[in-house]
Design a protein around this motif. Structure first.
Motif, short mmCIF file in Angstrom:
data_model
loop_
_atom_site.label_atom_id
_atom_site.label_comp_id
_atom_site.label_asym_id
_atom_site.label_seq_id
_atom_site.Cartn_x
_atom_site.Cartn_y
_atom_site.Cartn_z
N GLY A 175 27.94 9.71 3.35
CA GLY A 175 27.56 11.07 3.70
C GLY A 175 26.10 11.29 3.32
O GLY A 175 25.22 10.58 3.80
N PHE A 176 25.86 12.24 2.41
CA PHE A 176 24.50 12.46 1.91
C PHE A 176 24.39 12.12 0.43
O PHE A 176 23.43 12.49 -0.23
N SER A 177 25.38 11.40 -0.11
CA SER A 177 25.34 11.09 -1.54
C SER A 177 24.37 9.93 -1.80
O SER A 177 23.94 9.24 -0.87
N GLY A 198 11.64 5.90 10.12
CA GLY A 198 12.44 6.01 8.90
C GLY A 198 12.85 7.44 8.66
O GLY A 198 12.05 8.36 8.82
N SER A 199 14.12 7.61 8.26
CA SER A 199 14.63 8.96 7.98
C SER A 199 15.38 8.93 6.66
O SER A 199 16.22 8.06 6.44
N GLY A 200 15.07 9.88 5.80
CA GLY A 200 15.86 9.99 4.58
C GLY A 200 15.05 10.23 3.34
O GLY A 200 14.20 9.42 2.96
N ASP A 201 15.27 11.40 2.73
CA ASP A 201 14.76 11.71 1.39
C ASP A 201 13.24 11.84 1.32
O ASP A 201 12.63 11.48 0.31
N ILE A 202 12.63 12.38 2.36
CA ILE A 202 11.20 12.71 2.26
C ILE A 202 11.11 14.19 1.89
O ILE A 202 11.40 15.06 2.71
N PHE A 203 10.73 14.45 0.66
CA PHE A 203 10.71 15.83 0.17
C PHE A 203 9.29 16.32 -0.19
O PHE A 203 9.09 17.49 -0.43
N CYS A 204 8.34 15.37 -0.26
CA CYS A 204 6.95 15.79 -0.49
C CYS A 204 6.04 14.79 0.23
O CYS A 204 6.50 13.75 0.70
N MET A 221 10.61 10.65 9.68
CA MET A 221 11.35 11.81 10.16
C MET A 221 11.56 12.77 9.00
O MET A 221 11.90 12.37 7.89
N ILE A 222 11.32 14.05 9.28
CA ILE A 222 11.47 15.09 8.26
C ILE A 222 12.77 15.86 8.52
O ILE A 222 12.94 16.46 9.60
N GLY A 223 13.67 15.83 7.56
CA GLY A 223 14.92 16.58 7.69
C GLY A 223 14.97 17.70 6.68
O GLY A 223 14.22 18.69 6.79
C1 LIG Z 1 22.41 20.09 8.39
C2 LIG Z 1 22.13 18.72 8.98
C3 LIG Z 1 22.41 18.48 10.31
C4 LIG Z 1 22.15 17.23 10.87
N1 LIG Z 1 22.39 17.03 12.19
C5 LIG Z 1 22.05 15.86 12.77
C6 LIG Z 1 22.16 15.67 14.18
O1 LIG Z 1 22.53 16.59 14.93
N2 LIG Z 1 21.82 14.45 14.67
C7 LIG Z 1 21.37 13.43 13.88
O2 LIG Z 1 21.08 12.34 14.36
N3 LIG Z 1 21.24 13.58 12.55
C8 LIG Z 1 21.54 14.78 11.99
N4 LIG Z 1 21.33 14.95 10.64
C9 LIG Z 1 20.71 13.87 9.86
C10 LIG Z 1 19.17 14.04 9.81
O3 LIG Z 1 18.61 13.91 11.10
C11 LIG Z 1 18.53 13.03 8.86
O4 LIG Z 1 18.68 11.73 9.37
C12 LIG Z 1 19.13 13.09 7.46
O5 LIG Z 1 19.26 14.44 7.05
C13 LIG Z 1 18.31 12.32 6.43
O6 LIG Z 1 17.02 12.85 6.34
P1 LIG Z 1 16.55 13.88 5.17
O7 LIG Z 1 16.87 13.25 3.86
O8 LIG Z 1 15.09 14.01 5.45
O9 LIG Z 1 17.32 15.16 5.38
C14 LIG Z 1 21.61 16.18 10.07
C15 LIG Z 1 21.34 16.44 8.73
C16 LIG Z 1 21.57 17.68 8.18
C17 LIG Z 1 21.24 17.93 6.73
#
Ligand SMILES: Cc1cc2nc3c(=O)[nH]c(=O)nc-3n(C[C@H](O)[C@H](O)[C@H](O)COP(=O)(O)O)c2cc1C
Length: 323
Positions: A175-177, A198-204, A221-223
């Protein structure tokens, strides 16, 4: 950064996020400099049934382009038809092979596809045949610890015509753990002949530079790091250009952007939906300011947009950074 024939202004990309990456949010992130923004994931089945609510997710505006459209589904033919239907709605199509949510996975879509590499091949090949837009896939590391297969899936996708691959290096079962294992992004980059994001854990901003340096990835990628903080994109751009990171936004600057976000939301969705949608965003904009907890309670109980505007103005006008 280039993805097939699409040239981006920079390599900072807004993540597709269900319930978050709607048009007003994307417009705000774009104003702060995002090189590419993505829609929330859009159901391929919903699109081919001409679902009104699904179509609504494709609403766009000229100031946010280029736009990536993310599709989810599990049937090659359905995804291919959906890709044809969105031909004029964006500049790039992405396939969701990573969503961990039960409802999506139980339909065979999202990260469920990671368990069936041969099906991934059929899906990507079918969509590739149906569109000439740049095509990307977004994946996780694998289904669980015992089935990590992002390199295999990445190679298959590229072999069938994907123009770039985004990796969120957590497994579905995580999940997100835990934390995103950036080393996997580096390994994927070495394994593939196309751009890797790259996507994941970019906070600053320093996180962004660290990911780029450590992994050699082409784009980031910024999430969640962008929640209430579009300044993150401005800060990353500054660091990339060798400038110092600007000071954090003042309460007055936060108010200006939060108000602008609220008005964009209102213009797009009308008062009822805005009142609900904006609660979370406004709470995020208040993070780190003294009195933010009380503000959150007030915002979550506002009953009209005028009341929301008033609560917002009152709070940010007198707010100070928490000591
Ligand atoms: C609320 C939420 C909704 C998400 N929805 C999608 C989505 O629709 N499609 C997708 O590929 N990833 C989705 N993700 C994953 C993000 O695109 C990203 O890969 C993930 O959050 C890790 O990046 P971060 O640590 O910068 O948040 C979602 C993440 C969150 C937190």
């Amino acid at each position: 950064m280039k993805i097939a024939r699409l040239t981006l202004e920079n390599n900072i990309i807004l993540a597709p996020m269900a319930g978050i990456s709607d048009l007003p949010y994307r417009q705000i992130m774009k104003r702060f400099g995002a090189g590419l923004v993505f829609t929330e994931m859009v159901s391929a089945n919903g699109l081919i049934r001409a679902g009104k609510r699904t179509r609504e997710l494709l609403r766009s505006a000229p100031d946010e382009r280029p736009l990536g459209i993310q599709l989810f589904g599990d049937e090659p033919a359905v995804l291919a038809e959906a890709a044809t239907l969105v031909r004029g709605d964006g500049e790039l199509i992405d396939l969701n092979l990573g969503c961990p949510v039960n409802k999506v996975v139980s339909s065979g879509a999202g990260s469920a596809l990671l368990r069936y590499p041969a099906k991934v091949a059929r899906v990507v090949a079918a969509v590739r045949r149906s569109t000439d837009l740049p095509l990307t896939v977004k994946i996780r590391s694998g289904w669980d610890d015992s089935s990590i297969n992002y390199i295999e899936i990445g190679r298959i996708a590229v072999g069938e015509g994907a123009d770039a691959v985004t990796l969120h290096p957590r497994t579905r079962s995580m999940g997100f753990s835990g934390s995103a294992d950036w080393a996997e992004i580096g390994r994927l980059k070495k394994a593939l002949p196309v751009p890797v994001i790259g996507s994941g854990d970019i906070f600053c901003a320093a996180d962004a530079l660290a990911m780029l340096e450590r992994t050699g990835c082409d784009g980031i990628m910024i999430g969640r790091g962008g929640y209430g903080n579009p300044w993150l994109i401005r800060d990353i751009l500054a660091l990339q250009q060798g400038r110092p990171v600007p000071p954090p936004p003042t309460p007055a600057e936060r108010l200006e952007v939060a108000r602008s976000h609220l008005e964009l939301n209102f213009a797009t969705f009308g008062p009822r939906k805005s009142l609900l949608d904006m609660r979370k965003h406004l709470c995020w904009y208040s993070r780190g300011l003294s009195g933010a907890a009380a503000f959150r309670t007030l915002i979550n109980h506002t009953e009209s947009l005028d009341e929301m505007r008033q609560v917002l103005d009152d709070f940010f006008t007198g707010a100070e950074e928490e000591a």
